[in-house]
Design an enzyme around this catalytic site. Structure first.
Site, PDB file in Angstrom:
ATOM      1  CG  MET A  29       8.548   5.884  -6.351  1.00 17.15           C
ATOM      2  SD  MET A  29       8.652   4.845  -7.823  1.00 17.15           S
ATOM      3  CE  MET A  29       7.100   4.016  -7.782  1.00 17.15           C
ATOM      4  CB  ALA A  31       1.262  10.092  -6.366  1.00 16.17           C
ATOM      5  CD  GLN A  34      -3.345  12.207   5.331  1.00 19.90           C
ATOM      6  OE1 GLN A  34      -2.733  12.159   6.402  1.00 19.90           O
ATOM      7  NE2 GLN A  34      -3.318  13.272   4.560  1.00 19.90           N
ATOM      8  CG  HIS A  36       3.367   8.304   0.791  1.00 20.14           C
ATOM      9  ND1 HIS A  36       2.411   8.399  -0.201  1.00 20.14           N
ATOM     10  CD2 HIS A  36       4.268   7.404   0.347  1.00 20.14           C
ATOM     11  CE1 HIS A  36       2.729   7.595  -1.198  1.00 20.14           C
ATOM     12  NE2 HIS A  36       3.845   6.964  -0.896  1.00 20.14           N
ATOM     13  CB  ILE A 175      -2.415   4.340   6.386  1.00 22.19           C
ATOM     14  CG1 ILE A 175      -1.236   4.541   7.359  1.00 22.19           C
ATOM     15  CG2 ILE A 175      -3.532   5.338   6.679  1.00 22.19           C
ATOM     16  CD1 ILE A 175      -1.570   4.409   8.833  1.00 22.19           C
TER      17      ILE A 175
END
EC number: 6.3.2.1
Length: 278
Positions: A29, A31, A34, A36, A175
């Site tokens: 989505m 925004a 790290q 992602h 993460i």
């Protein structure tokens, strides 16, 4: 890396690049952070063609204010994606994803009656609507999801099974920021002070894992809730220890399943989730 916004452009670009080779897909989505980027890097390491979608899906928000607040940072997202080796960024508008309202109702049984499903009615139906549509558009070989959204991952796997979709779902590790706070797009909405205090969530989960041998399931559940709630910035919505398949609450440590402690916490108006495998 090419930015496209229509299904036609997307499919034409995939056809041109893939030519029968595997396609990796990371639905987001936006925004991006790290967390992602780690999904994208894994996808790039395993597939010659990788698509990242950026779409804030209206059908999975049961709170209009939450949808309104959700950060939208396409320019910055593109900068983060540039060095990853990602092939295509698909950033459609709502009309492109939903030319007609999606009236499908999925049945996930017990999976959607607990935790996120219980506290955000309709949320997972919206997730299933958008992910199945995106899968239909991208037709990926593999799709990558973070383990932070543990229940969402179980829902997506179940949906793939129900619809018999030819896509492999790849779970990827959580993460964390240096403080231990699980990376989330919502972290960007926290003040510096809130962000510092939100680290108590992961600290408590890590400690709970250490205490497993000394306390019962119920004692750990109570201890986690009380410990997080002691922080004036934080308010626990739920903490549950569940099995990793049906996500049903476990009563004792002897039950034959992998056990996961899942938590949702409000930090001011911002809702954060995290989990730990026991």
């Amino acid at each position: 890396m090419k930015l496209v916004s229509t299904v036609q452009e997307l499919q034409s670009e995939i056809q041109h690049l893939a030519q029968g080779r595997t396609v990796g897909f990371v639905p987001t989505m936006g925004a991006l952070h790290q967390g992602h980027i780690s999904l994208v890097k894994q996808a790039v390491s395993e597939n010659p063609v990788v698509v990242v979608s950026i779409f804030v899906n209206p059908t999975q928000f049961n709170d209009p204010a939450d949808l309104e607040r959700y950060p939208r940072t396409l320019e910055n997202d593109m900068k983060l994606l540039e060095p990853t080796g990602c092939s295509i960024v698909f950033a459609p508008n709502a009309k492109e994803v939903y030319p007609e309202p999606d009236k499908r109702k999925f049945n996930f049984g017990k999976l959607e009656e607990v935790m996120e499903g219980k506290h955000r009615p309709g949320h997972f139906n919206g997730v299933a609507q958008v992910v199945s549509r995106l899968f239909d558009m991208v037709k990926p070989t593999k799709s990558y999801f973070g383990l932070k959204d543990f229940q969402q991952l179980a829902i997506v796997k179940n949906m793939v099974k129900q619809l018999q979709l030819p896509v492999e779902i790849v779970p990827c590790a959580i993460i964390r920021e240096e403080s231990g706070l699980a990376m989330s797009s919502r972290n960007e909405l926290l003040t510096e002070e809130q962000r510092k205090n939100a680290a108590v969530i992961s600290e408590t989960l890590f400690k709970a894992k250490e205490l497993k041998g000394q306390k019962s399931v119920q004692e750990i559940t109570d201890w986690v809730t009380e410990t997080i709630n002691k922080n004036p910035f934080l308010d626990v919505e739920y903490f549950e220890i569940v099995d990793d398949e049906q996500l049903q609450p476990v009563k004792n440590w002897d039950e034959k399943s992998t056990k996961v402690g899942c938590v949702a916490v409000f930090c001011g108006k911002i809702r954060l989730i995290d989990n730990i495998v026991f």
